[in-house]
Design a protein around this motif. Structure first.
Motif, short mmCIF file in Angstrom:
data_model
loop_
_atom_site.label_atom_id
_atom_site.label_comp_id
_atom_site.label_asym_id
_atom_site.label_seq_id
_atom_site.Cartn_x
_atom_site.Cartn_y
_atom_site.Cartn_z
N ILE A 5 -7.39 -33.53 13.13
CA ILE A 5 -6.31 -32.63 13.52
C ILE A 5 -6.09 -31.59 12.42
O ILE A 5 -6.03 -31.93 11.23
CB ILE A 5 -5.01 -33.40 13.77
CG1 ILE A 5 -5.22 -34.42 14.90
CG2 ILE A 5 -3.86 -32.46 14.09
CD1 ILE A 5 -4.07 -35.37 15.11
N THR A 6 -5.99 -30.34 12.84
CA THR A 6 -5.57 -29.27 11.94
C THR A 6 -4.24 -28.73 12.46
O THR A 6 -3.94 -28.82 13.65
CB THR A 6 -6.61 -28.14 11.88
OG1 THR A 6 -6.78 -27.59 13.18
CG2 THR A 6 -7.94 -28.63 11.35
N LEU A 7 -3.46 -28.20 11.56
CA LEU A 7 -2.14 -27.69 11.94
C LEU A 7 -2.11 -26.17 11.82
O LEU A 7 -2.87 -25.57 11.09
CB LEU A 7 -1.06 -28.30 11.04
CG LEU A 7 -1.00 -29.83 11.08
CD1 LEU A 7 -0.02 -30.34 10.05
CD2 LEU A 7 -0.63 -30.31 12.47
N ASN A 8 -1.17 -25.57 12.55
CA ASN A 8 -0.85 -24.14 12.48
C ASN A 8 -2.03 -23.24 12.82
O ASN A 8 -2.59 -22.61 11.93
CB ASN A 8 -0.26 -23.82 11.11
CG ASN A 8 0.58 -22.55 11.18
OD1 ASN A 8 0.93 -22.09 12.25
ND2 ASN A 8 0.88 -22.02 10.03
N PRO A 9 -2.41 -23.11 14.03
CA PRO A 9 -1.93 -23.83 15.21
C PRO A 9 -2.58 -25.21 15.29
O PRO A 9 -3.69 -25.43 14.80
CB PRO A 9 -2.37 -22.96 16.37
CG PRO A 9 -3.65 -22.34 15.89
CD PRO A 9 -3.42 -22.12 14.40
N ARG A 10 -1.89 -26.12 15.94
CA ARG A 10 -2.40 -27.49 16.07
C ARG A 10 -3.67 -27.47 16.92
O ARG A 10 -3.69 -26.95 18.04
CB ARG A 10 -1.36 -28.38 16.73
CG ARG A 10 -1.85 -29.81 16.88
CD ARG A 10 -0.84 -30.67 17.63
NE ARG A 10 -1.41 -31.96 17.92
CZ ARG A 10 -1.23 -33.04 17.19
NH1 ARG A 10 -0.46 -32.99 16.13
NH2 ARG A 10 -1.79 -34.18 17.54
N THR A 11 -4.72 -28.03 16.36
CA THR A 11 -6.01 -28.12 17.06
C THR A 11 -6.59 -29.50 16.80
O THR A 11 -6.53 -30.00 15.68
CB THR A 11 -6.99 -27.04 16.54
OG1 THR A 11 -6.38 -25.76 16.67
CG2 THR A 11 -8.28 -27.05 17.32
N GLU A 12 -7.11 -30.10 17.84
CA GLU A 12 -7.74 -31.40 17.72
C GLU A 12 -9.24 -31.26 17.96
O GLU A 12 -9.66 -30.67 18.95
CB GLU A 12 -7.11 -32.39 18.69
CG GLU A 12 -5.64 -32.58 18.39
CD GLU A 12 -5.01 -33.75 19.10
OE1 GLU A 12 -5.73 -34.53 19.74
OE2 GLU A 12 -3.78 -33.89 18.98
N PHE A 13 -10.01 -31.79 17.02
CA PHE A 13 -11.46 -31.73 17.09
C PHE A 13 -11.98 -33.11 17.46
O PHE A 13 -11.75 -34.08 16.75
CB PHE A 13 -12.03 -31.30 15.73
CG PHE A 13 -13.53 -31.28 15.69
CD1 PHE A 13 -14.23 -30.21 16.20
CD2 PHE A 13 -14.24 -32.34 15.14
CE1 PHE A 13 -15.61 -30.18 16.16
CE2 PHE A 13 -15.62 -32.32 15.10
CZ PHE A 13 -16.31 -31.24 15.61
N TYR A 14 -12.65 -33.20 18.61
CA TYR A 14 -13.18 -34.47 19.10
C TYR A 14 -14.70 -34.51 18.92
O TYR A 14 -15.39 -33.50 19.09
CB TYR A 14 -12.86 -34.67 20.58
CG TYR A 14 -11.42 -35.05 20.82
CD1 TYR A 14 -11.03 -36.37 20.82
CD2 TYR A 14 -10.45 -34.07 21.02
CE1 TYR A 14 -9.71 -36.72 21.04
CE2 TYR A 14 -9.12 -34.41 21.23
CZ TYR A 14 -8.76 -35.74 21.23
OH TYR A 14 -7.47 -36.10 21.43
N ALA A 15 -15.20 -35.69 18.61
CA ALA A 15 -16.63 -35.99 18.64
C ALA A 15 -16.79 -37.07 19.70
O ALA A 15 -16.85 -38.26 19.41
CB ALA A 15 -17.12 -36.45 17.27
N HIS A 16 -16.78 -36.64 20.94
CA HIS A 16 -16.78 -37.51 22.12
C HIS A 16 -18.18 -38.08 22.32
O HIS A 16 -19.16 -37.35 22.42
CB HIS A 16 -16.36 -36.66 23.33
CG HIS A 16 -16.13 -37.44 24.57
ND1 HIS A 16 -15.02 -37.26 25.34
CD2 HIS A 16 -16.86 -38.38 25.21
CE1 HIS A 16 -15.06 -38.06 26.39
NE2 HIS A 16 -16.19 -38.75 26.32
#
Length: 143
Positions: free
Chosen positions: A51-62
Motif C-alpha cells: 500500500i502507498t498513500l497519497n493517493p492510496r494505491t494498492e499493488f497486488y501480485a495476484h
C-alpha cells in the motif's frame, strides 16, 4: 466490474484466442480430456497488497493457477503433446503482458508436471503453472 475480474476475464480471452485447447475457468476436474488438451484457469489468490498513500494505491501480485491436461497415449506417451501445449501457453502469455493495460505485468512459473488417473477415465498428463499478475487499484473492494 472490478479490476480483478477484468484481468481474469482478459486472461481467459487471451488464452482461448491463442490456444487450440479449450480454456475454461474454475471448472471441476475433467473426466475426459479433448485430444487437443484442456486448460483450466483458477482465479487464485490476490494476496496481501503493498500500500502507498497519497493517493492510496494498492499493488497486488495476484497468483492465478493454470491447470493443463492432455490425454495420455495408451502406450504411455503424451509428453510431447503436453510440452507443445505448455509452449503455446507461454507464447500466448507473451502476446500482451499487460492485458490491454489492465495489469502491470504477467510472470509465469515453470510448469510442475505429473500424471493423473481417475477411476473409469483414461489416464492423462497434467501440468500446473502459477501466473503472477501484478496490478494496481485504489479501492481494495474492487481488487
Amino acid at each position: 466490474m472490478s479490476r480483478r475480474e477484468q484481468i481474469l476475464a482478459a486472461l481467459s480471452v487471451v488464452l482461448a484466442g491463442q490456444l487450440a485447447a479449450p480454456v475454461r475457468r474454475n471448472e471441476v476436474l475433467p473426466e475426459k480430456v479433448p485430444a487437443a488438451g484442456l486448460v483450466i484457469l483458477r482465479d487464485g489468490e490476490p494476496g496481501e497488497p503493498d500500500i502507498t498513500l497519497n493517493p492510496r494505491t494498492e499493488f497486488y501480485a495476484h497468483r492465478v493457477e493454470l491447470e493443463v491436461y492432455v490425454p495420455r497415449d495408451p502406450s504411455g506417451g503424451g509428453e510431447a503433446a503436453l510440452d507443445q501445449l505448455l509452449g503455446a501457453i507461454g507464447a500466448a502469455l507473451r502476446v500482451d503482458e499487460t492485458l490491454g493495460g489492465l495489469a502491470e505485468n504477467l510472470t509465469p512459473s515453470a510448469a510442475e508436471t505429473g500424471a493423473l488417473a481417475l477411476e473409469g477415465a483414461p489416464p492423462m498428463l497434467t501440468a500446473r503453472i502459477i501466473v503472477t499478475i501484478e496490478y494496481l487499484v485504489s479501492d481494495p473492494l474492487t481488487a
